[in-house]
Design an enzyme around this catalytic site. Sequence first.
Site, PDB file in Angstrom:
ATOM      1  N   HIS A 126     -31.224  21.833 131.656  1.00 15.81           N
ATOM      2  CA  HIS A 126     -30.805  22.289 130.328  1.00 15.81           C
ATOM      3  C   HIS A 126     -29.522  23.094 130.366  1.00 15.81           C
ATOM      4  CE1 HIS A 126     -34.801  20.847 129.202  1.00 15.81           C
ATOM      5  NE2 HIS A 126     -34.147  20.523 128.117  1.00 15.81           N
ATOM      6  N   GLU A 183     -40.979  10.507 126.536  1.00 11.35           N
ATOM      7  CA  GLU A 183     -40.487  11.240 127.711  1.00 11.35           C
ATOM      8  C   GLU A 183     -41.470  11.127 128.866  1.00 11.35           C
ATOM      9  OE1 GLU A 183     -38.148  14.956 126.281  1.00 11.35           O
ATOM     10  OE2 GLU A 183     -40.054  14.944 125.207  1.00 11.35           O
ATOM     11  N   ASP A 211     -36.330  13.539 130.687  1.00 12.20           N
ATOM     12  CA  ASP A 211     -37.705  13.774 131.128  1.00 12.20           C
ATOM     13  C   ASP A 211     -38.381  12.475 131.546  1.00 12.20           C
ATOM     14  OD1 ASP A 211     -38.400  16.531 131.170  1.00 12.20           O
ATOM     15  OD2 ASP A 211     -38.018  16.573 129.025  1.00 12.20           O
ATOM     16  N   CYS A 238     -31.979   9.537 123.268  1.00 14.51           N
ATOM     17  CA  CYS A 238     -31.307  10.825 123.045  1.00 14.51           C
ATOM     18  C   CYS A 238     -31.180  11.623 124.338  1.00 14.51           C
ATOM     19  CB  CYS A 238     -32.025  11.642 121.980  1.00 14.51           C
ATOM     20  SG  CYS A 238     -33.683  12.130 122.483  1.00 14.51           S
TER      21      CYS A 238
HETATM   22  C1  PEP Z   1     -34.901  14.319 127.331  1.00 13.41           C
HETATM   23  O1  PEP Z   1     -35.848  14.721 127.997  1.00 13.41           O
HETATM   24  O2  PEP Z   1     -34.231  13.300 127.624  1.00 13.41           O
HETATM   25  C2  PEP Z   1     -34.513  15.040 126.115  1.00 13.41           C
HETATM   26  C3  PEP Z   1     -33.603  14.547 125.301  1.00 13.41           C
HETATM   27  O3  PEP Z   1     -35.066  16.277 125.908  1.00 13.41           O
HETATM   28  P1  PEP Z   1     -34.602  17.575 126.749  1.00 13.41           P
HETATM   29  O4  PEP Z   1     -33.432  17.184 127.591  1.00 13.41           O
HETATM   30  O5  PEP Z   1     -34.269  18.644 125.794  1.00 13.41           O
HETATM   31  O6  PEP Z   1     -35.827  17.864 127.553  1.00 13.41           O
HETATM   32 MG    MG Z   2     -37.112  16.277 127.236  1.00 11.81          MG
END
Ligand code: PEP
Ligand code: MG
Length: 563
Positions: free
Chosen positions: A219, A440, A464, A511
């Site tokens: 993140h 995910e 994820d 995403c």
């Molecule tokens: C992902 O897991 O690809 C996602 C978009 O969520 P995050 O990166 O915030 O866990």
């Molecule tokens: Mg995620």
Amino acid sequence: MPDLPPSTGGRLTGLGVSQGRAAGPVIRMAAPPTLPPPRPVTDPGAEASAVAKALTAVAADLNRRATAARRSPSTGATGTAAAGAGEAGAPGPDDASAGDEAAEILEALAMIAEDPMLLEDAESRARDGMDAAHALDAAFTQHREALAALGGYLAERAADLDDLKHRAVAFALGLPMPGLPAPGHPYVLVAADLSPADTAGLGPDVLALITERGGPTSHTAILARGRGLPAVVACAGIMDVPDGTVVGVDGGTGEVAVGLTEEQAAVVREDDRAERARLAAGSGPGRTKDGHPVKLLLNIGSAKDLRPGAEGVGLFRTEFLFLDRTTAPAFEEQVAAYAEVFAQAETVIVRTLDAGTDKPLPFLGLPAEPNPALGVRGLRVDRLLPDVLDTQLDAIAEAARKTGAEAWVMAPMVTTTAEAAGFARRARARGIARVGAMVEVPAAALRAGQLLREVDFLSIGTNDLAQYTFAADRQHSALADLLDPRQPALLELIAMCAEAGQEAGKPVGVCGEAAGDPLLAPLLVGLGVTSLSMAPVCVPAIREALAGLTLAECRDRAMAALS
Ligand code: PEP
Ligand code: MG
């Protein structure tokens, strides 16, 4: 783009996680000190005066930063307390007020460090025979507990005391003070690692980030990309580069040129400016060469991240709004934050809070777990704290009503069809127009068709999904090859979701960070996904990549990758 210029100090290579180039002097962020075992004290008076000196030094440092923040709005960031404003190196319209706001926070912290009660407590512990570092540690801990017990706003400030304690203890131990640097000029921030909260609090004087640890979909990397800040993670040797050394950073290739002259640094900055201008010149909706539409959407953490040129928001990571909060955000505060985004973007997919693992939300007070990535995170928090999701859904529905927007919501970490159905029921009961599930977890991808009987759309979180498919921690720099979304196993799961979407006649987007990779985006389109959601900085390159290929060519690439 041309190569980075040759440098006197050689090259380091890490993983480029946020494209763009920058050049400037390195400043390393010191880690919080580890308290050594207590030291026998022979002169309690000397320890007491060392305590006083440490607190005075901390307050003086904070006041110096406050002055710098007022003079130059871009220099005020402090740990979790002050938010950055505008883009790196490009002061935005809010910078003056951001400078004042940062200065006020710094001055308030300085006042806490100068609190006579705190001084008296620490000095008396020193006079009773504790060494200065332990006396400070104990006094701060006592103050923190007292503040936390008061609740409300004061309890929220308890976390600031930890930051002050680390600074005072470091000073007493003769170590550099930890926390984000504020040198009063633009710099390249170097750290062993950074938390998402640190990254969210970076001021606009940070030109680029380089960390020794960290994975490409951590993140911290995502936050850097969201701000358009070039970033390199897993860069071995970077902590040995002395402060002040001018480096050139390529956040695409992961290269770091160590020891540039000022003229070379200027060339790097000019290359970056020219490339950004070239990419930004493109516009219009996402289309392949033969006109097949692919929605290009934004991943944002707040209204501040919105940029023109995309077709909506595909992932509003609402937990980014509350990373440093120790008390729950009130309903009204949430309504205001969501409404601010709804008012400015056409379609917005709000993701409900995704707390846990590397994004702990202190206000939830979740118990520590031995294996947090496999524990209570994302939608699973609802098992312990159902009110949190209820309040958030109420706030999203209210923000949509207020702004006249059509709200789309989706839940993170959906694993079973029953979870998707339960979430959809609660969202629809509030009149929320479109309800989706993130994919995910491999179990969700395998049952995409069943999920789509319950929800209106799917959004594939490849970060994820890769972590859980390959059983590889997304923050682990040594496992980056396993997390590579080009792996056929991951692509097959994506293909299953896209096919299920086509059968159901419902949208299935991506995403995760893969959507913002110009080599991967055409391949994802070839697999059948209908939208790509990414950090705003990635949109121009993805638009360009899609415009260069027909849908058939995208499909050929997808087939080749799958086989
Ligand atoms: C992902 O897991 O690809 C996602 C978009 O969520 P995050 O990166 O915030 O866990
Ligand atoms: Mg995620």
